[in-house]
Scaffold this motif. Structure first.
Motif, PDB file in Angstrom:
ATOM      1  N   THR A  92       0.809  -1.210   0.000  1.00 31.94           N
ATOM      2  CA  THR A  92       0.000   0.000   0.000  1.00 31.94           C
ATOM      3  C   THR A  92       0.845   1.264   0.000  1.00 31.94           C
ATOM      4  OG1 THR A  92      -1.750  -1.165   1.171  1.00 31.94           O
ATOM      5  CG2 THR A  92      -1.820   1.230   1.213  1.00 31.94           C
ATOM      6  N   LEU A  93       1.762   1.380   0.920  1.00 32.36           N
ATOM      7  CA  LEU A  93       2.573   2.589   1.016  1.00 32.36           C
ATOM      8  C   LEU A  93       3.442   2.766  -0.221  1.00 32.36           C
ATOM      9  CD1 LEU A  93       3.443   5.012   2.676  1.00 32.36           C
ATOM     10  CD2 LEU A  93       5.187   3.559   3.734  1.00 32.36           C
ATOM     11  N   ARG A  94       4.038   1.682  -0.696  1.00 31.19           N
ATOM     12  CA  ARG A  94       4.897   1.772  -1.886  1.00 31.19           C
ATOM     13  C   ARG A  94       4.113   2.217  -3.115  1.00 31.19           C
ATOM     14  NH1 ARG A  94       6.813  -2.888   0.853  1.00 31.19           N
ATOM     15  NH2 ARG A  94       8.983  -2.617   1.505  1.00 31.19           N
ATOM     16  N   LEU A  95       2.917   1.708  -3.276  1.00 30.59           N
ATOM     17  CA  LEU A  95       2.107   2.097  -4.431  1.00 30.59           C
ATOM     18  C   LEU A  95       1.621   3.538  -4.332  1.00 30.59           C
ATOM     19  CD1 LEU A  95       0.086  -1.177  -5.059  1.00 30.59           C
ATOM     20  CD2 LEU A  95       1.996  -0.269  -6.371  1.00 30.59           C
ATOM     21  N   PHE A  96       1.310   4.004  -3.129  1.00 28.74           N
ATOM     22  CA  PHE A  96       0.941   5.405  -2.967  1.00 28.74           C
ATOM     23  C   PHE A  96       2.129   6.329  -3.259  1.00 28.74           C
ATOM     24  CE2 PHE A  96      -2.840   4.324  -0.139  1.00 28.74           C
ATOM     25  CZ  PHE A  96      -3.757   4.681  -1.119  1.00 28.74           C
ATOM     26  N   ILE A  97       3.326   5.907  -2.884  1.00 30.18           N
ATOM     27  CA  ILE A  97       4.521   6.700  -3.185  1.00 30.18           C
ATOM     28  C   ILE A  97       4.764   6.734  -4.694  1.00 30.18           C
ATOM     29  CG2 ILE A  97       7.043   6.770  -2.941  1.00 30.18           C
ATOM     30  CD1 ILE A  97       6.603   5.774  -0.050  1.00 30.18           C
ATOM     31  N   LEU A  98       4.621   5.585  -5.352  1.00 31.39           N
ATOM     32  CA  LEU A  98       4.751   5.551  -6.817  1.00 31.39           C
ATOM     33  C   LEU A  98       3.691   6.423  -7.482  1.00 31.39           C
ATOM     34  CD1 LEU A  98       5.567   1.831  -7.672  1.00 31.39           C
ATOM     35  CD2 LEU A  98       6.972   3.830  -8.102  1.00 31.39           C
ATOM     36  N   ASN A  99       2.497   6.418  -6.923  1.00 28.73           N
ATOM     37  CA  ASN A  99       1.411   7.234  -7.449  1.00 28.73           C
ATOM     38  C   ASN A  99       1.759   8.719  -7.348  1.00 28.73           C
ATOM     39  OD1 ASN A  99      -1.035   7.940  -8.486  1.00 28.73           O
ATOM     40  ND2 ASN A  99      -2.241   6.888  -6.951  1.00 28.73           N
ATOM     41  N   SER A 100       2.346   9.117  -6.229  1.00 25.24           N
ATOM     42  CA  SER A 100       2.730  10.527  -6.080  1.00 25.24           C
ATOM     43  C   SER A 100       3.871  10.886  -7.030  1.00 25.24           C
ATOM     44  CB  SER A 100       3.108  10.833  -4.637  1.00 25.24           C
ATOM     45  OG  SER A 100       4.285  10.164  -4.279  1.00 25.24           O
ATOM     46  N   PHE A 101       4.810   9.956  -7.267  1.00 27.31           N
ATOM     47  CA  PHE A 101       5.873  10.211  -8.232  1.00 27.31           C
ATOM     48  C   PHE A 101       5.311  10.355  -9.646  1.00 27.31           C
ATOM     49  CE2 PHE A 101       9.333   8.036  -5.516  1.00 27.31           C
ATOM     50  CZ  PHE A 101       9.628   9.234  -4.897  1.00 27.31           C
ATOM     51  N   LEU A 102       4.353   9.516  -9.982  1.00 26.53           N
ATOM     52  CA  LEU A 102       3.725   9.589 -11.304  1.00 26.53           C
ATOM     53  C   LEU A 102       3.011  10.921 -11.497  1.00 26.53           C
ATOM     54  CD1 LEU A 102       2.919   8.040 -13.939  1.00 26.53           C
ATOM     55  CD2 LEU A 102       0.827   7.427 -12.729  1.00 26.53           C
ATOM     56  N   THR A 103       2.264  11.351 -10.495  1.00 25.15           N
ATOM     57  CA  THR A 103       1.548  12.621 -10.584  1.00 25.15           C
ATOM     58  C   THR A 103       2.516  13.798 -10.643  1.00 25.15           C
ATOM     59  OG1 THR A 103      -0.322  11.677  -9.405  1.00 25.15           O
ATOM     60  CG2 THR A 103      -0.183  14.069  -9.453  1.00 25.15           C
ATOM     61  N   SER A 104       3.546  13.762  -9.825  1.00 24.75           N
ATOM     62  CA  SER A 104       4.545  14.831  -9.861  1.00 24.75           C
ATOM     63  C   SER A 104       5.251  14.871 -11.208  1.00 24.75           C
ATOM     64  CB  SER A 104       5.573  14.635  -8.752  1.00 24.75           C
ATOM     65  OG  SER A 104       4.963  14.703  -7.498  1.00 24.75           O
ATOM     66  N   GLY A 105       5.553  13.708 -11.753  1.00 21.10           N
ATOM     67  CA  GLY A 105       6.198  13.642 -13.062  1.00 21.10           C
ATOM     68  C   GLY A 105       5.325  14.217 -14.158  1.00 21.10           C
ATOM     69  N   TYR A 106       4.042  13.922 -14.116  1.00 22.61           N
ATOM     70  CA  TYR A 106       3.111  14.461 -15.111  1.00 22.61           C
ATOM     71  C   TYR A 106       3.075  15.985 -15.044  1.00 22.61           C
ATOM     72  CZ  TYR A 106      -1.453  15.703 -17.094  1.00 22.61           C
ATOM     73  OH  TYR A 106      -2.468  16.292 -17.795  1.00 22.61           O
ATOM     74  N   PHE A 107       2.977  16.522 -13.844  1.00 23.73           N
ATOM     75  CA  PHE A 107       2.937  17.977 -13.692  1.00 23.73           C
ATOM     76  C   PHE A 107       4.266  18.613 -14.108  1.00 23.73           C
ATOM     77  CE2 PHE A 107      -0.975  17.192 -11.690  1.00 23.73           C
ATOM     78  CZ  PHE A 107      -1.658  18.389 -11.598  1.00 23.73           C
ATOM     79  N   LEU A 108       5.396  18.004 -13.735  1.00 24.21           N
ATOM     80  CA  LEU A 108       6.695  18.566 -14.096  1.00 24.21           C
ATOM     81  C   LEU A 108       6.952  18.509 -15.602  1.00 24.21           C
ATOM     82  CD1 LEU A 108       8.968  17.282 -11.200  1.00 24.21           C
ATOM     83  CD2 LEU A 108       8.244  19.634 -11.655  1.00 24.21           C
TER      84      LEU A 108
END
Length: 141
Positions: A92-108
């Motif tokens: 759970t925690l690892r997937l939420f962290i990956l999710n935040s990286f994906l979202t940050s990457g999209y915005f960047l």
């Protein structure tokens, strides 16, 4: 004396009085539209509308395809990672962290493309542009 380029990078058209030139307002409009297309999440809707109508310059259509491809890729990844985090106890925690990286990457990436367009450079991403041409070019152009 040297001739310097004008500070503003606009096209000029001939005025009505013969030798007067005035800036063409239509030249700056597509650039602002391109910037609008690349705004994360919000730019998806004007991009979709531009592709649906099929009107616009070649650059507008390419940026629209890229914007839609980026948004749909982010949405698919976001949904898959959120679903995986909701169903897994251990990851759970690892997937939420990956999710935040994906979202940050999209915005960047979107902000980076906006900055590149403002500098007058190309707004292309090699992997995503070819994917957008193959997938969306077939259905929406």
């Amino acid at each position: 004396m040297e001739n310097f380029e004008p500070k503003e990078n606009r096209e000029w058209r001939q005025g009505g009085q013969g030798d007067k030139t005035i800036p063409d307002a239509r030249c700056s409009m597509p650039k602002t539209q391109l910037l609008l297309y690349l705004i994360p999440i919000i730019g998806f809707f004007p991009s979709l509308w531009t592709l649906y109508r099929g009107q616009g310059s070649r650059e507008q259509l390419a940026i629209s395809r890229l914007s839609i491809t980026l948004a749909l890729t982010w949405l698919l990844g976001y949904l898959l990672l959120s679903t995986g985090a909701a169903t897994s106890d251990f990851l759970t925690l690892r997937l939420f962290i990956l999710n935040s990286f994906l979202t940050s990457g999209y915005f960047l990436v979107s902000v980076w493309l906006i900055l590149r367009l403002m500098q007058g450079k190309s707004g292309r991403l090699p992997g995503f542009n070819t994917l957008a041409e193959r997938v969306l070019g077939k259905y929406l152009s």
